[in-house]
Enzyme design. Structure first.
Site: not given
Ligand code: SF4
Length: 473
Positions: A14, A47, A122-123, A262
């Site tokens: 996310c 995302g 996010n996570g 990345y």
């Protein structure tokens, strides 16, 4: 099933954004939602499966719009107009497995004792199922399979406290890597996990503030970068400005190293390290470690480009664009057949025969997950006439699952099953070289301190023994 074109990369869960505008700065009713839209647009790489924005109006009512698709597909001008309010939070999500994907899209809006709250996350919480079981025993009901809903339920449990205090109690309960943005009446809140695993930064807008997963989102909306949210910090933004609460203190830091390898965009700077600079340094370090003889250095675009530039500069071997990327393939709408999946990489990449024919190539990629895409690329380059293909990877072998919000699982990691020679044979390269862990640390210029590198060395900064898989943010 994963994203057909990204099947060989770890999938980021996310990206989040939060916008707070002071009353005087509001030009039109949906300005916060519009600003959040542009922020999400810049975070699209984090995302691509669903996107959502929730805005809170002056009555404390939260309206949300979320749907499957890219940010530009999910939001039309009319949809944005329907999200009035000075405070907004937004979310882009890479969907994981199972369930109703739209149901799991964010932000999540819930009503509790103190009004409505919109939450984007996010996570991943490693104790998600344990918390969910506990809450269910206490009578909570769940509509989704996300750990975001567990966070919402915990906040509701502590609703007799002020939102900040409820958040501190929630942070004590939850374990894992997370960055949260919450919009409540008159308040925007940002929260970062105690080790700083997932990124979150704070910026200043004219007449307001913004929170975002990456600094590139601040640049896009014309916000000035102020600072990263500190690990364990709660940032409260309201009419008094920014208040910082050091909720959970830890001297340890564990920033996700894969953000630099990345996930994050090269123009972002996370926790003081510019992503492009880190990738170039990793490429240069790889050149020092491998010292290969070849004619050209070719990146796997786009994620291998910065490292390839660093490799070429350090080795003196010319950089060439030997693979062309179709930049407009974001998401496939048509479910691919197995044949198309086999051809999948061809939709995205095509070799430039004039560049690669008869040449000895150093092919630079950022990481390898399954190895299937690398294998197809090497085969394409050979078909296009490449004389030799040496694959160099600007990170160490990825051989452990991530439990903190990245969709990598042990069974799909080729480096968990095969040694370097086995992987080389599978991919069909003339040689295969990974960056060493020490080389990665020296490229990041921090002597190895302060990073999570668990997917390379299996040393998890938040214990994961007995973790049951499930519940992604
Ligand atoms: Fe990042 Fe790997 Fe740690 Fe997950 S395990 S947070 S991908 S470094």
């Amino acid at each position: 099933m994963g994203h057909v074109l990204d099947d060989d990369k770890p999938c980021h869960e996310c990206g989040v954004v939060g916008v707070y505008l002071a009353e005087a700065a509001v030009g039109e009713p949906a300005e916060a939602a519009r600003t959040a839209f542009y922020g999400l647009f810049a975070l699209q790489h984090r995302g691509q499966e669903s996107a959502g924005i929730a805005a809170v109006d002056e009555n404390g009512e939260a309206l949300v719009h979320k749907a499957m698709g890219l940010v530009s597909e999910v939001f039309s001008p009319a949809v944005i107009e329907g999200l009035p309010g000075r405070i907004a939070v937004g979310h882009v999500r890479y969907s994981t497995t199972g369930g109703s994907r739209l149901l799991n899209a964010q932000p999540l809006v819930f009503s509790y004792l103190r009004g409505m709250v919109a939450l984007a996350h996010n996570g991943n919480l490693v104790n998600y199922l344990e918390l969910r079981d506990r809450l269910a025993t206490l009578g909570s009901v769940f509509q989704t399979s996300t750990d975001t809903e567990v966070i919402g339920n915990l906040l509701a449990r502590y609703s007799q406290d002020r939102l900040e205090d409820a958040l501190i109690k929630t942070m004590i309960d939850v374990k894992g890597g997370y960055a949260l943005v919450l919009a409540a009446r008159d308040t925007l809140v940002g929260v970062r996990d105690p080790l700083g695993i997932r990124p979150l930064c704070l910026g200043k807008l004219e007449g307001g503030y913004v929170l975002a997963s990456e600094s590139c989102a601040l640049d896009t909306i014309g916000a000035e970068f102020l600072r990263d949210v500190a690990p364990g910090e709660i940032v409260v933004i309201d009419s008094r400005g920014v208040t910082s609460l050091c909720a959970l203190q830890s001297r340890q830091r564990a920033h996700c190293v894969f953000e630099y390898i990345y996930f994050a965009r090269p123009d972002s700077t996370l926790d003081g390290i510019n992503v492009n600079r880190a990738r170039r340094a990793m490429g240069a370090q790889l050149a020092r470690e491998t010292r290969l003889q070849a004619d050209i250095v070719v990146p796997v675009p786009d994620s291998g480009t910065s490292a390839a530039l660093g490799y070429a500069a350090e080795s003196g071997i010319p950089f060439e664009e030997g693979l062309m990327k179709n930049r407009y393939v974001g998401r496939t709408f048509i479910q691919p057949t197995q044949k198309m999946r086999d051809l999948g990489v061809r939709l995205k990449l095509n070799p430039v025969a004039e560049v690669v024919a008869g040449r000895r190539i150093i092919l630079v990629d950022d990481s390898i997950v399954r190895g299937t895409t690398s294998r197809q690329i090497v085969s394409m380059l050979r078909t296009a006439g490449a004389r030799e293909v040496h694959l160099v990877v600007a990170s160490p072998p990825t051989c452990h699952s991530c439990y903190y919000g990245i969709d990598t699982h042990l069974p799909e990691l080729i480096a968990a099953r095969l040694d370097v020679e086995g992987i080389r044979a599978f991919i069909g390269a003339d040689s295969l070289h990974y960056l060493s862990v020490e080389g990665m640390f020296s490229a990041l210029d921090r002597g190895g301190e302060g990073f999570c590198v668990a997917c390379f060395d299996g040393r998890y900064p938040v214990p994961v023994e007995g973790v049951r898989e499930g519940g992604c943010g």
